[in-house]
Design a protein around this motif. Structure first.
Motif, mmCIF file in Angstrom:
data_model
loop_
_atom_site.group_PDB
_atom_site.id
_atom_site.type_symbol
_atom_site.label_atom_id
_atom_site.label_comp_id
_atom_site.label_asym_id
_atom_site.label_seq_id
_atom_site.Cartn_x
_atom_site.Cartn_y
_atom_site.Cartn_z
ATOM 1 N N THR A 45 -4.920 -1.416 7.242
ATOM 2 C CA THR A 45 -5.235 -2.166 6.028
ATOM 3 C C THR A 45 -6.616 -2.797 6.082
ATOM 4 O O THR A 45 -7.329 -2.810 5.072
ATOM 5 C CB THR A 45 -4.173 -3.263 5.796
ATOM 6 N N ARG A 48 -9.593 -0.590 4.947
ATOM 7 C CA ARG A 48 -9.428 -0.226 3.537
ATOM 8 C C ARG A 48 -9.708 -1.430 2.636
ATOM 9 O O ARG A 48 -10.337 -1.313 1.590
ATOM 10 C CB ARG A 48 -8.023 0.322 3.276
ATOM 11 N N ILE A 71 -3.285 -0.152 -1.076
ATOM 12 C CA ILE A 71 -2.824 -1.268 -0.239
ATOM 13 C C ILE A 71 -1.582 -1.915 -0.825
ATOM 14 O O ILE A 71 -0.589 -2.122 -0.125
ATOM 15 C CB ILE A 71 -3.943 -2.310 -0.038
ATOM 16 N N ASP A 75 2.052 -2.278 0.757
ATOM 17 C CA ASP A 75 2.435 -3.636 1.141
ATOM 18 C C ASP A 75 2.375 -4.536 -0.097
ATOM 19 O O ASP A 75 1.372 -5.206 -0.330
ATOM 20 C CB ASP A 75 1.485 -4.149 2.231
ATOM 21 N N GLU A 78 0.924 -8.194 0.038
ATOM 22 C CA GLU A 78 -0.439 -8.442 0.537
ATOM 23 C C GLU A 78 -1.181 -9.202 -0.560
ATOM 24 O O GLU A 78 -1.733 -8.620 -1.485
ATOM 25 C CB GLU A 78 -1.117 -7.116 0.888
#
Length: 115
Positions: A45, A48, A71, A75, A78
């Motif tokens: 992550t 990215r 992302i 997730d 996030e």
């Protein structure tokens, strides 16, 4: 193997180089380094997210949006990616769509006063 300055070195060296470019506000060069790094380690992550931020700051908003959506698909909690996605959509004039992500980001960050 033909390599350039942007994709030369280990993952850690390129991550550091990308950070230096980003900190120097050379977002285009940071994105060049991070693009190949993300291709090699797509599950991470951090690279990215920094790539999305570099795209955002260099006004490559569609690219930023694409990275941020990857992302949040992986997730959904996030919160920083949600916040950046909301801001990216706002900057594209897509305010209604942005509000969903901004509200989620605020809730995930525990900021219920903004909801």
């Amino acid at each position: 193997m033909n390599t350039t300055y942007y994709d030369h070195g280990t993952h850690a060296e390129r991550w550091e180089r990308a950070g230096l470019f980003f900190d120097a506000k050379d977002y285009y060069s940071a994105a060049r380094v991070l693009g190949s790094l993300v291709e090699e380690v797509p599950e991470q992550t951090g690279p990215r997210l920094l790539l999305a931020r570099a795209y955002y700051h260099s006004a490559q908003l569609r690219r930023a949006e694409a990275e941020l959506r990857i992302i949040v698909d992986r997730d959904p909690v996030e919160h920083y990616a949600r916040l950046m996605l909301g801001r990216t959509l706002q900057r594209q004039g897509r305010d209604a769509e942005a509000q969903t992500h901004l509200r989620l980001a605020a809730a995930l960050a525990g900021d219920f006063g903004e909801i």
